[in-house]
Design an enzyme around this catalytic site. Structure first.
Site, PDB file in Angstrom:
ATOM      1  N   LYS A  51       0.960  -0.937   0.554  1.00 21.97           N
ATOM      2  CA  LYS A  51       0.186   0.406   0.059  1.00 21.97           C
ATOM      3  C   LYS A  51       0.862   1.488   0.005  1.00 21.97           C
ATOM      4  O   LYS A  51       0.191   2.602  -0.374  1.00 21.97           O
ATOM      5  CB  LYS A  51      -0.921  -0.254   1.027  1.00 21.97           C
ATOM      6  CG  LYS A  51      -2.225  -1.220   1.098  1.00 21.97           C
ATOM      7  CD  LYS A  51      -2.846  -0.879   2.622  1.00 21.97           C
ATOM      8  CE  LYS A  51      -4.633  -1.171   1.745  1.00 21.97           C
ATOM      9  NZ  LYS A  51      -4.875  -1.631   2.968  1.00 21.97           N
TER      10      LYS A  51
ATOM     11  N   GLY B 160      -3.529   1.095  15.756  1.00 26.04           N
ATOM     12  CA  GLY B 160      -2.149   0.160  14.579  1.00 26.04           C
ATOM     13  C   GLY B 160      -2.458   1.755  14.652  1.00 26.04           C
ATOM     14  O   GLY B 160      -3.061   3.014  15.213  1.00 26.04           O
TER      15      GLY B 160
ATOM     16  N   ALA C 133       2.852   6.244  18.035  1.00 24.69           N
ATOM     17  CA  ALA C 133       1.825   6.195  16.800  1.00 24.69           C
ATOM     18  C   ALA C 133       3.062   6.861  15.380  1.00 24.69           C
ATOM     19  O   ALA C 133       3.644   7.415  15.866  1.00 24.69           O
ATOM     20  CB  ALA C 133       0.893   6.681  16.768  1.00 24.69           C
TER      21      ALA C 133
END
Length: 274
Positions: free
Chosen positions: A60, A119, A147
């Site tokens: 991605k 996530g 993060a």
């Protein structure tokens, strides 16, 4: 469909059903195991008959550099799940944003003021974009270490305040979106309850294919509305079909095909969910 692993993918079922309903008999849709190291060579090996590609992890982000043009959703998220060939090369799109947004609406999730995203990778950024479009004001990232800075920055660009908590530390949220493998989610024994006098609270776990996840089970037991990952898959695929064919996606034909395949998989795996 390119990615690794992809054996579980339902995308071929959805796209083939769409092409059949649109009477596009010369169109095919195949799956191919492609990792990051093999992506460039695989893309260079495609001939002129290829109209588009669906991409899943781990492609991605790497696919972004292959695009001659980048649609707004892909630019905002830095993540690509669709490449469409045009006169000047490949255009990168991210239809996961549409898939998440519509899946939440289908579940009756209209209040996303406070959200938790489990996530912070590519799929998490698609969740950020979907939540930003629905008026989210605060996002809590539940992460194992920290993060990813680009994900936090994306949320802040959208005017969303951000906080971080370790895995398994639950804060007050209207919606929880998990973008990580089910085994990574901890603290489910203290998953917060949704009181009857509150607005509906929703969990979307983007994972599908191995039955109900532990997060979904805990959320259902706590009174939350549970949306399946297959709903996101369906709606991102309808957007892909429209982009690749230039025609409106035959949504009902795709829904019917998805339901038949899920029923078949449940029969093959007794006791399994979607």
């Amino acid at each position: 469909m390119w990615g690794s692993p992809i054996a579980h993918s339902l995308s071929p079922v959805l796209h083939r059903a769409a092409y059949a309903a649109l009477h596009m008999r010369n169109w095919t849709y195949e799956s191919r195991e492609v990792d990051e190291g093999g992506f460039d060579d695989a893309l260079a090996g495609l001939d002129h008959t290829w109209r588009g590609l669906s991409l899943t992890m781990p492609l991605k982000e790497v696919a972004l550099r292959a695009a001659s043009q980048v649609a707004a959703t892909a630019a905002d998220t830095g993540a690509v799940n669709t490449l469409v060939r045009g006169p000047v090369g490949w255009t990168a799109h991210n239809t996961d944003v549409h898939g998440i947004a519509v899946a939440l609406l289908d579940a009756g999730c209209h209040d996303t003021t406070d959200a938790t995203i489990i996530g912070s990778g590519a799929t998490a950024r698609s969740a950020v974009a979907a939540l930003a479009s629905s008026g989210t004001r605060h996002i809590t990232f539940m992460v194992r270490t920290g993060a990813r800075p680009e994900t936090v920055e994306q949320a802040r660009r959208a005017g969303i305040s951000v906080s971080e908590v370790p895995m398994g530390q639950w804060s007050r949220s209207d919606v929880v979106i998990s973008t990580v493998p089910p085994a990574a989610v901890t603290g489910l024994e203290v998953f917060p309850r949704s009181d009857r006098d509150e607005s509906p609270r929703t969990v979307l776990d983007v994972v599908y294919g191995a039955g109900r996840t532990p997060l979904q089970t805990a959320a259902a037991s706590a009174g939350w509305t549970v949306q399946e990952g297959t709903a996101m898959l369906l709606h991102q695929a309808t957007e892909q079909v429209s982009l690749m064919t230039g025609r409106p996606a035959p949504i009902q034909a795709m829904v019917d095909a998805l339901e038949r395949e899920l029923a078949l998989r449940r029969r093959q795996r007794p006791g399994a969910g979607a």
